[in-house]
Motif scaffolding. Structure first.
Motif, PDB file in Angstrom:
ATOM      1  N   ASP A  79      -7.181   2.846 -22.955  1.00  0.00           N
ATOM      2  CA  ASP A  79      -5.589   2.844 -22.340  1.00  0.00           C
ATOM      3  C   ASP A  79      -5.619   2.017 -21.407  1.00  0.00           C
ATOM      4  N   LEU A  80      -6.780   2.239 -20.528  1.00  0.00           N
ATOM      5  CA  LEU A  80      -6.548   1.538 -19.358  1.00  0.00           C
ATOM      6  C   LEU A  80      -7.940   0.449 -18.425  1.00  0.00           C
ATOM      7  N   ALA A  81      -7.714  -0.901 -18.725  1.00  0.00           N
ATOM      8  CA  ALA A  81      -8.535  -1.451 -18.036  1.00  0.00           C
ATOM      9  C   ALA A  81      -7.869  -2.106 -17.202  1.00  0.00           C
ATOM     10  N   PHE A  82      -8.223  -2.738 -16.334  1.00  0.00           N
ATOM     11  CA  PHE A  82      -8.583  -3.467 -14.226  1.00  0.00           C
ATOM     12  C   PHE A  82     -10.164  -3.650 -14.538  1.00  0.00           C
ATOM     13  N   GLY A  83      -9.044  -4.893 -13.464  1.00  0.00           N
ATOM     14  CA  GLY A  83     -10.020  -5.833 -12.354  1.00  0.00           C
ATOM     15  C   GLY A  83     -11.119  -5.253 -11.084  1.00  0.00           C
ATOM     16  N   HIS A 120      -6.572  -1.549  -6.404  1.00  0.00           N
ATOM     17  CA  HIS A 120      -5.515  -0.397  -4.990  1.00  0.00           C
ATOM     18  C   HIS A 120      -4.102  -0.137  -5.646  1.00  0.00           C
ATOM     19  N   LYS A 121      -3.803  -0.999  -6.806  1.00  0.00           N
ATOM     20  CA  LYS A 121      -2.856  -0.556  -7.492  1.00  0.00           C
ATOM     21  C   LYS A 121      -3.325   0.628  -9.025  1.00  0.00           C
ATOM     22  N   LEU A 122      -4.176   0.943  -8.645  1.00  0.00           N
ATOM     23  CA  LEU A 122      -4.625   2.475  -9.438  1.00  0.00           C
ATOM     24  C   LEU A 122      -3.343   2.476  -9.724  1.00  0.00           C
ATOM     25  N   ILE A 125     -11.842   5.068  -6.062  1.00  0.00           N
ATOM     26  CA  ILE A 125     -11.218   5.726  -7.242  1.00  0.00           C
ATOM     27  C   ILE A 125     -10.416   6.814  -7.370  1.00  0.00           C
ATOM     28  N   ALA A 126     -11.788   7.518  -6.401  1.00  0.00           N
ATOM     29  CA  ALA A 126     -11.666   8.997  -6.650  1.00  0.00           C
ATOM     30  C   ALA A 126     -11.232   9.495  -5.997  1.00  0.00           C
ATOM     31  N   GLY A 127     -10.838   8.775  -5.204  1.00  0.00           N
ATOM     32  CA  GLY A 127      -9.539   9.441  -3.468  1.00  0.00           C
ATOM     33  C   GLY A 127      -8.295   8.928  -4.316  1.00  0.00           C
ATOM     34  N   MET A 128      -8.145   7.734  -4.744  1.00  0.00           N
ATOM     35  CA  MET A 128      -6.601   7.552  -5.200  1.00  0.00           C
ATOM     36  C   MET A 128      -6.314   8.287  -5.997  1.00  0.00           C
ATOM     37  N   LEU A 129      -7.103   9.150  -7.515  1.00  0.00           N
ATOM     38  CA  LEU A 129      -7.456  10.156  -8.149  1.00  0.00           C
ATOM     39  C   LEU A 129      -6.509  11.286  -7.408  1.00  0.00           C
ATOM     40  N   GLU A 130      -7.289  11.919  -6.891  1.00  0.00           N
ATOM     41  CA  GLU A 130      -7.260  13.117  -5.869  1.00  0.00           C
ATOM     42  C   GLU A 130      -5.655  13.244  -5.147  1.00  0.00           C
ATOM     43  N   GLU A 131      -5.215  11.800  -4.707  1.00  0.00           N
ATOM     44  CA  GLU A 131      -3.919  11.615  -4.512  1.00  0.00           C
ATOM     45  C   GLU A 131      -2.986  12.389  -5.272  1.00  0.00           C
ATOM     46  N   MET A 175       0.958  -1.121  -0.195  1.00  0.00           N
ATOM     47  CA  MET A 175      -0.166  -0.101  -0.231  1.00  0.00           C
ATOM     48  C   MET A 175       0.770   1.386   0.025  1.00  0.00           C
ATOM     49  N   GLU A 176       1.871   1.417   0.747  1.00  0.00           N
ATOM     50  CA  GLU A 176       3.212   2.256   0.746  1.00  0.00           C
ATOM     51  C   GLU A 176       3.928   2.480  -0.819  1.00  0.00           C
ATOM     52  N   ARG A 177       4.096   1.419  -0.792  1.00  0.00           N
ATOM     53  CA  ARG A 177       4.826   1.311  -2.530  1.00  0.00           C
ATOM     54  C   ARG A 177       3.624   2.456  -3.677  1.00  0.00           C
ATOM     55  N   GLN A 178       2.427   1.808  -3.388  1.00  0.00           N
ATOM     56  CA  GLN A 178       1.045   2.516  -4.000  1.00  0.00           C
ATOM     57  C   GLN A 178       1.403   3.661  -4.275  1.00  0.00           C
ATOM     58  N   ALA A 179       1.548   4.242  -2.854  1.00  0.00           N
ATOM     59  CA  ALA A 179       1.170   5.599  -2.258  1.00  0.00           C
ATOM     60  C   ALA A 179       2.280   6.900  -2.567  1.00  0.00           C
ATOM     61  N   ARG A 180       3.395   5.469  -2.571  1.00  0.00           N
ATOM     62  CA  ARG A 180       4.775   6.419  -3.704  1.00  0.00           C
ATOM     63  C   ARG A 180       4.269   6.823  -4.850  1.00  0.00           C
ATOM     64  N   PHE A 181       3.859   5.881  -6.405  1.00  0.00           N
ATOM     65  CA  PHE A 181       3.671   5.769  -7.110  1.00  0.00           C
ATOM     66  C   PHE A 181       2.356   7.043  -7.434  1.00  0.00           C
TER      67      PHE A 181
END
Ligand code: SAM
Ligand code: SF4
Length: 465
Positions: free
Chosen positions: A129-133, A138-140, A50-56, A13-19
């Motif tokens: 461009d991007l598709a995921f299940g 969480h890897k968005l 998803i919206a939360g991640m995009l705002e990050e 989860m921290e790795r994703q936050a770095r991305f």
């Protein structure tokens, strides 16, 4: 799968936050986003994450999809028309992008998890461009980072059943929140694709859920909706096998003013749960109990594991323990081989139970499910005639059932201004029925006490107390 393997490790989860921070630094990254959601509350809550991640990642919401730099479709595949609608809207956006070539288009959710769908996107929807299940949502941040850097189509589907905790959430409402308590489903109702696209049942730790609800209460949230495909089987695989009834009792103790939950499977609705609801302080007197059919043979072919009689017994127990409880249901019309007499059994059950509301669907064959192999499909004209009759019956009964509120006090959580008047607000009462009452914008997000004075188009009319 071992429980330890199921929970996405903190380091990941921290790795994703770095991305997410890396995407924020990309000079050519999208500045705005729009999420299009199809389907159930689970999907609505996934869209909030998803919206939360995009705002990050530094993006701001855009009200219209055609104005956004990044548009993501969070899809549903429970019925064929939901799928068709989503794909139609994705194709429409291809035209919009001709005027806005930097727009990034993504498709995610249940439909992508369907067998064969990833290949269809790769071959026929090359402009996506991007598709995921559902299992790699969480890897968005990582997936979007790769897409933006490579400029190539990126299709990711995994079959792992995971629980990803602590994702950022951008809630649709400030006064109310969804709280997922379990993911997936093990019931395999013969018509349903959910177990294939959402994976095996897995429950979140009760302490983690409790902390989340305490934080929501502390931040002023007034109502929570606990989510799961079958909340009644919560706890399987957790140490000590805690039950849903126990969890609900603990959450009731947090002091959050209103607690709702969905969905409940009739076969797992225990007397303990009814007891906890009857004695609860803040558990709302409302129950969504999908019946699907009123005929025992059809219920058996649906693999529902209860009979009409057992279902009616649950309804009776709920009503005895929680007088005036608001009941709602889901019904499928024209399951393969359904005879007129079997359909009449459903009509009779609806007549007998008298629901406050019912979601009615025509059966839609889903590839890979057991029912998809059943012969004797019901002709379309018969299905539309049956569903028409069922809706007409429910509407006429609803007018009668809702009359029980007239003269009673109700507490409503105001959701917004009324659609019919700018001098009135509307929201849901404790029994999950819509109420309109005199008010203004300042009332939005507040709990109002009112007395019900009338009924108009299945909406209750109230007077403030
Ligand atoms: N887990 C919940 C339950 O068991 O009630 C809800 C699952 S599903 C997302 C919501 C509703 O869609 C179901 O209750 C059922 O009535 C309907 N549904 C599911 N599969 C269907 C199908 N193949 N055709 C028509 N309706 C369907
Ligand atoms: Fe589908 Fe049945 Fe599971 Fe509900 S309980 S999600 S209808 S398989």
């Amino acid at each position: 799968m071992d429980r330890g393997e199921m929970i996405v490790p903190k380091e990941e989860m921290e790795r994703q936050a770095r991305f997410a921070r890396e995407v924020r630094l990309l000079p050519h990254r999208p500045q705005s986003y729009h999420v299009v959601t199809y389907g159930c509350q689970m999907n609505a809550h996934d869209s909030e994450k998803i919206a939360g991640m995009l705002e990050e990642m530094g993006m701001v919401p855009s009200a219209r999809r055609e104005d956004a730099d990044f548009v993501i479709f969070n899809t549903c595949c429970v019925r064929e028309n939901a799928e068709r609608r989503a794909l139609g809207n994705v194709t429409w956006l291809k035209e919009v992008r001709k005027q806005k070539p930097d727009m990034v288009i993504a498709v995610c959710g249940c439909m992508i998890q369907e067998p064969g769908m990833a290949e269809i996107i790769l071959r026929q929807y090359r402009f996506v461009d991007l598709a995921f299940g559902t299992s790699n949502m969480h890897k968005l941040p990582e997936m979007l980072y790769e897409t933006l850097n490579s400029g190539k189509q990126n299709v990711n589907v995994e079959d792992r059943d995971v629980i990803a905790e602590d994702l950022p959430v951008r809630r649709l409402r400030q006064d109310a929140a969804y709280v997922t308590i379990m993911y997936g489903c093990d019931n395999f109702c013969s018509y349903c694709i959910v177990p294939y696209v959402r994976g095996r049942e897995r429950s979140r730790e009760p302490d983690t859920i409790l902390r989340e609800v305490e934080n929501l209460a502390a931040s002023g949230v007034k109502e929570i909706m606990l989510l799961g495909q079958n909340v009644n089987s919560y706890g399987k695989g957790l140490p000590g096998n805690p039950s849903f009834a126990e969890l609900l009792k603990r959450l009731d103790g947090t002091g959050i003013p209103r607690i709702r939950f969905m969905t409940s499977h009739p076969k797992d609705l225990s007397d303990d749960l009814i007891g906890v609801m009857a004695q609860g302080k803040n558990i709302l007197p409302q129950f969504h109990l999908p019946v699907q059919s009123g005929n025992n043979e059809i219920l058996k072919k649906m693999n529902r594991h209860y009979t009409r009689e057992q279902y009616l017994d649950r309804v009776e127990k709920l009503r005895a323990a929680i007088p005036g409880i608001g009941l709602s249901t889901d019904i499928i019309v024209s399951f393969p081989g359904e005879t007129e007499a079997q359909f009449e059994d459903t009509m009779n059950l609806v007549n007998e139970v008298r629901y406050d509301s019912a979601f009615t669907f025509v059966y839609s064959p889903r590839t890979g499910t057991k029912a998809a192999a059943m012969k004797e499909l019901i002709p379309e004209e018969v299905s539309s005639e049956r569903i028409g009759r069922l809706i007409a019956l429910q509407e006429s009964l609803q007018k009668e059932t809702l009359k029980r509120f007239i003269g009673q006090e109700e507490e409503i959580l105001v959701e917004g201004m009324s659609k019919r008047s700018n001098l009135a607000v509307s929201g849901k009462g404790r029994h999950a029925v819509s109420v309109t009452v005199e008010g203004d914008e300042q009332d939005i997000g507040q709990i109002l006490k009112c007395r019900i004075t009338g009924l108009k188009n299945n909406t209750l009319i109230g007077e403030r107390i």
